[in-house]
Scaffold this motif. Sequence first.
Motif, PDB file in Angstrom:
ATOM      1  N   THR A  97      16.075  25.545 -15.151  1.00 58.57           N
ATOM      2  CA  THR A  97      16.553  26.559 -14.224  1.00 58.57           C
ATOM      3  C   THR A  97      15.841  27.868 -14.521  1.00 58.57           C
ATOM      4  O   THR A  97      15.316  28.065 -15.613  1.00 58.57           O
ATOM      5  CB  THR A  97      18.067  26.773 -14.364  1.00 58.57           C
ATOM      6  OG1 THR A  97      18.361  27.120 -15.732  1.00 58.57           O
ATOM      7  CG2 THR A  97      18.835  25.509 -13.992  1.00 58.57           C
ATOM      8  N   SER A  98      15.839  28.756 -13.550  1.00 55.70           N
ATOM      9  CA  SER A  98      15.151  30.030 -13.701  1.00 55.70           C
ATOM     10  C   SER A  98      16.142  31.152 -13.999  1.00 55.70           C
ATOM     11  O   SER A  98      17.362  30.972 -13.899  1.00 55.70           O
ATOM     12  CB  SER A  98      14.363  30.354 -12.429  1.00 55.70           C
ATOM     13  OG  SER A  98      13.609  31.540 -12.602  1.00 55.70           O
ATOM     14  N   ARG A 154      12.642  38.693 -17.598  1.00 58.58           N
ATOM     15  CA  ARG A 154      12.610  37.385 -18.256  1.00 58.58           C
ATOM     16  C   ARG A 154      13.189  37.462 -19.666  1.00 58.58           C
ATOM     17  O   ARG A 154      12.773  36.727 -20.556  1.00 58.58           O
ATOM     18  CB  ARG A 154      11.168  36.865 -18.303  1.00 58.58           C
ATOM     19  CG  ARG A 154      10.529  36.734 -16.934  1.00 58.58           C
ATOM     20  CD  ARG A 154      11.272  35.748 -16.045  1.00 58.58           C
ATOM     21  NE  ARG A 154      10.649  35.612 -14.732  1.00 58.58           N
ATOM     22  CZ  ARG A 154      11.084  34.806 -13.775  1.00 58.58           C
ATOM     23  NH1 ARG A 154      12.145  34.058 -13.985  1.00 58.58           N
ATOM     24  NH2 ARG A 154      10.475  34.748 -12.611  1.00 58.58           N
ATOM     25  N   ILE A 155      14.178  38.336 -19.848  1.00 59.51           N
ATOM     26  CA  ILE A 155      14.746  38.581 -21.169  1.00 59.51           C
ATOM     27  C   ILE A 155      15.429  37.350 -21.756  1.00 59.51           C
ATOM     28  O   ILE A 155      15.512  37.191 -22.976  1.00 59.51           O
ATOM     29  CB  ILE A 155      15.747  39.767 -21.116  1.00 59.51           C
ATOM     30  CG1 ILE A 155      16.082  40.286 -22.514  1.00 59.51           C
ATOM     31  CG2 ILE A 155      17.017  39.370 -20.362  1.00 59.51           C
ATOM     32  CD1 ILE A 155      14.956  40.991 -23.186  1.00 59.51           C
ATOM     33  N   GLY A 156      15.896  36.447 -20.909  1.00 51.67           N
ATOM     34  CA  GLY A 156      16.521  35.228 -21.389  1.00 51.67           C
ATOM     35  C   GLY A 156      15.587  34.039 -21.351  1.00 51.67           C
ATOM     36  O   GLY A 156      15.510  33.264 -22.302  1.00 51.67           O
ATOM     37  N   TYR A 157      14.845  33.910 -20.263  1.00 42.82           N
ATOM     38  CA  TYR A 157      14.015  32.726 -20.045  1.00 42.82           C
ATOM     39  C   TYR A 157      12.880  32.610 -21.059  1.00 42.82           C
ATOM     40  O   TYR A 157      12.650  31.542 -21.648  1.00 42.82           O
ATOM     41  CB  TYR A 157      13.460  32.753 -18.619  1.00 42.82           C
ATOM     42  CG  TYR A 157      12.735  31.501 -18.216  1.00 42.82           C
ATOM     43  CD1 TYR A 157      13.425  30.378 -17.792  1.00 42.82           C
ATOM     44  CD2 TYR A 157      11.333  31.440 -18.239  1.00 42.82           C
ATOM     45  CE1 TYR A 157      12.757  29.216 -17.410  1.00 42.82           C
ATOM     46  CE2 TYR A 157      10.660  30.296 -17.851  1.00 42.82           C
ATOM     47  CZ  TYR A 157      11.375  29.185 -17.450  1.00 42.82           C
ATOM     48  OH  TYR A 157      10.712  28.041 -17.072  1.00 42.82           O
ATOM     49  N   GLY A 158      12.150  33.703 -21.265  1.00 44.64           N
ATOM     50  CA  GLY A 158      11.028  33.668 -22.191  1.00 44.64           C
ATOM     51  C   GLY A 158      11.437  33.313 -23.611  1.00 44.64           C
ATOM     52  O   GLY A 158      10.876  32.388 -24.223  1.00 44.64           O
ATOM     53  N   PRO A 159      12.423  34.015 -24.191  1.00 41.20           N
ATOM     54  CA  PRO A 159      12.844  33.691 -25.550  1.00 41.20           C
ATOM     55  C   PRO A 159      13.399  32.276 -25.708  1.00 41.20           C
ATOM     56  O   PRO A 159      13.166  31.637 -26.738  1.00 41.20           O
ATOM     57  CB  PRO A 159      13.918  34.745 -25.842  1.00 41.20           C
ATOM     58  CG  PRO A 159      13.506  35.921 -25.011  1.00 41.20           C
ATOM     59  CD  PRO A 159      12.989  35.310 -23.743  1.00 41.20           C
ATOM     60  N   PRO A 189       2.610  30.748 -13.847  1.00 40.76           N
ATOM     61  CA  PRO A 189       3.255  30.768 -12.532  1.00 40.76           C
ATOM     62  C   PRO A 189       2.756  29.620 -11.659  1.00 40.76           C
ATOM     63  O   PRO A 189       1.551  29.453 -11.482  1.00 40.76           O
ATOM     64  CB  PRO A 189       2.841  32.124 -11.948  1.00 40.76           C
ATOM     65  CG  PRO A 189       2.436  32.949 -13.131  1.00 40.76           C
ATOM     66  CD  PRO A 189       1.855  31.988 -14.116  1.00 40.76           C
ATOM     67  N   ILE A 190       3.689  28.838 -11.134  1.00 39.52           N
ATOM     68  CA  ILE A 190       3.347  27.665 -10.336  1.00 39.52           C
ATOM     69  C   ILE A 190       3.987  27.787  -8.950  1.00 39.52           C
ATOM     70  O   ILE A 190       5.153  28.184  -8.827  1.00 39.52           O
ATOM     71  CB  ILE A 190       3.829  26.367 -11.015  1.00 39.52           C
ATOM     72  CG1 ILE A 190       3.309  26.278 -12.450  1.00 39.52           C
ATOM     73  CG2 ILE A 190       3.394  25.149 -10.205  1.00 39.52           C
ATOM     74  CD1 ILE A 190       1.804  26.180 -12.574  1.00 39.52           C
ATOM     75  N   ALA A 191       3.250  27.428  -7.934  1.00 36.11           N
ATOM     76  CA  ALA A 191       3.720  27.535  -6.551  1.00 36.11           C
ATOM     77  C   ALA A 191       4.665  26.377  -6.224  1.00 36.11           C
ATOM     78  O   ALA A 191       4.264  25.369  -5.640  1.00 36.11           O
ATOM     79  CB  ALA A 191       2.537  27.558  -5.594  1.00 36.11           C
ATOM     80  N   THR A 192       5.924  26.529  -6.632  1.00 33.84           N
ATOM     81  CA  THR A 192       6.972  25.554  -6.328  1.00 33.84           C
ATOM     82  C   THR A 192       8.187  26.307  -5.798  1.00 33.84           C
ATOM     83  O   THR A 192       8.142  27.515  -5.582  1.00 33.84           O
ATOM     84  CB  THR A 192       7.381  24.769  -7.591  1.00 33.84           C
ATOM     85  OG1 THR A 192       8.083  25.648  -8.480  1.00 33.84           O
ATOM     86  CG2 THR A 192       6.166  24.191  -8.305  1.00 33.84           C
ATOM     87  N   ASP A 193       9.311  25.587  -5.635  1.00 34.09           N
ATOM     88  CA  ASP A 193      10.535  26.262  -5.200  1.00 34.09           C
ATOM     89  C   ASP A 193      11.302  26.878  -6.371  1.00 34.09           C
ATOM     90  O   ASP A 193      12.399  27.414  -6.197  1.00 34.09           O
ATOM     91  CB  ASP A 193      11.440  25.304  -4.429  1.00 34.09           C
ATOM     92  CG  ASP A 193      11.900  24.114  -5.260  1.00 34.09           C
ATOM     93  OD1 ASP A 193      11.508  24.013  -6.443  1.00 34.09           O
ATOM     94  OD2 ASP A 193      12.651  23.273  -4.732  1.00 34.09           O
ATOM     95  N   PHE A 194      10.732  26.831  -7.578  1.00 32.13           N
ATOM     96  CA  PHE A 194      11.356  27.455  -8.746  1.00 32.13           C
ATOM     97  C   PHE A 194      11.505  28.956  -8.503  1.00 32.13           C
ATOM     98  O   PHE A 194      10.666  29.579  -7.859  1.00 32.13           O
ATOM     99  CB  PHE A 194      10.482  27.203  -9.978  1.00 32.13           C
ATOM    100  CG  PHE A 194      11.201  27.309 -11.303  1.00 32.13           C
ATOM    101  CD1 PHE A 194      12.231  26.440 -11.611  1.00 32.13           C
ATOM    102  CD2 PHE A 194      10.832  28.269 -12.230  1.00 32.13           C
ATOM    103  CE1 PHE A 194      12.887  26.521 -12.835  1.00 32.13           C
ATOM    104  CE2 PHE A 194      11.475  28.357 -13.453  1.00 32.13           C
ATOM    105  CZ  PHE A 194      12.513  27.487 -13.751  1.00 32.13           C
ATOM    106  N   SER A 195      12.574  29.524  -9.024  1.00 39.31           N
ATOM    107  CA  SER A 195      12.873  30.955  -8.808  1.00 39.31           C
ATOM    108  C   SER A 195      12.975  31.292  -7.323  1.00 39.31           C
ATOM    109  O   SER A 195      12.554  32.357  -6.872  1.00 39.31           O
ATOM    110  CB  SER A 195      11.829  31.851  -9.468  1.00 39.31           C
ATOM    111  OG  SER A 195      11.825  31.703 -10.867  1.00 39.31           O
ATOM    112  N   GLY A 196      13.527  30.337  -6.562  1.00 33.28           N
ATOM    113  CA  GLY A 196      13.687  30.575  -5.136  1.00 33.28           C
ATOM    114  C   GLY A 196      12.392  30.551  -4.355  1.00 33.28           C
ATOM    115  O   GLY A 196      12.331  31.062  -3.229  1.00 33.28           O
ATOM    116  N   GLY A 197      11.343  29.967  -4.926  1.00 39.51           N
ATOM    117  CA  GLY A 197      10.063  29.889  -4.231  1.00 39.51           C
ATOM    118  C   GLY A 197       9.276  31.182  -4.252  1.00 39.51           C
ATOM    119  O   GLY A 197       8.353  31.359  -3.442  1.00 39.51           O
TER     120      GLY A 197
END
Length: 252
Positions: A97-98, A154-159, A189-197
């Motif tokens: 999840t993002s 990205r304070i949570g995701y990166g760590p 960064p990937i062109a998907t629907d991740f992070s709402g696209g």
Amino acid sequence: MSEGKIALITGGSRGIGRSTVLRLAEQGVRSILTYNRGRTEAEEVAALATEAGAQALALQLDVGDASSFADFAAQVRQALAGFDTQRFDYLVNNAGTSSASTLETMTEAEMDGLYNVHFKGVLFLTQKLLPLINDGGRIVNISSGLARFAMEGRIGYGPIKAAVESLSRNMALELAPRRIAVNVVAPGPIATDFSGGTVRDNPKVQEVLAQHTALGRVGLPDDVGKVIAGLLSDAFGWVNAQRIEVAGGMHI
């Protein structure tokens, strides 16, 4: 040769997971792929893999709910029986999840969610599936370029992804007696629907990210899926406990 092997890919219904299933199918690797809510999409991916000549099956799994892992392992055991075997060879802990929270906006509930999916889920799902993985198998965990560099929001995701990288090295050490290799793929960064696209659908975001990437564009799902499939093959059999960033040279 990877033909005849079996892989389990979490989050296989879309994006990087979908690409991984289909690239593995090209190598003759059969797959069990998981989805959380996208059953229709997952079954479509399984059908495409099967059409390519590699049997595939979709199972539901919430990787953020560790209490469900024992039941899921039992489902995997049953699915393997349908493949006329008792064990599988490759595990790809891809589902995720993002989060776009800052230090000021991050909530305890959101941070707990990231931990449950990206760290606790990877650890305990792998633990539950270990009896079903063949000796000499391979595991790929998914990190992020954000484990190496910082970006606002990205304070949570990166760590938490940096923690996954440490977890993976420890897995590699502990699973060495079984000759199970564990590596990390860290997409940019990937062109998907991740992070709402956001990356896929916003040309301005793509432009900004491309300016910080040596190869001048954002990534596509196949850019990563091909690398994961490659890491699982015999060609990379002597690669272990490594982090491979697949980001086109972002922030180098």
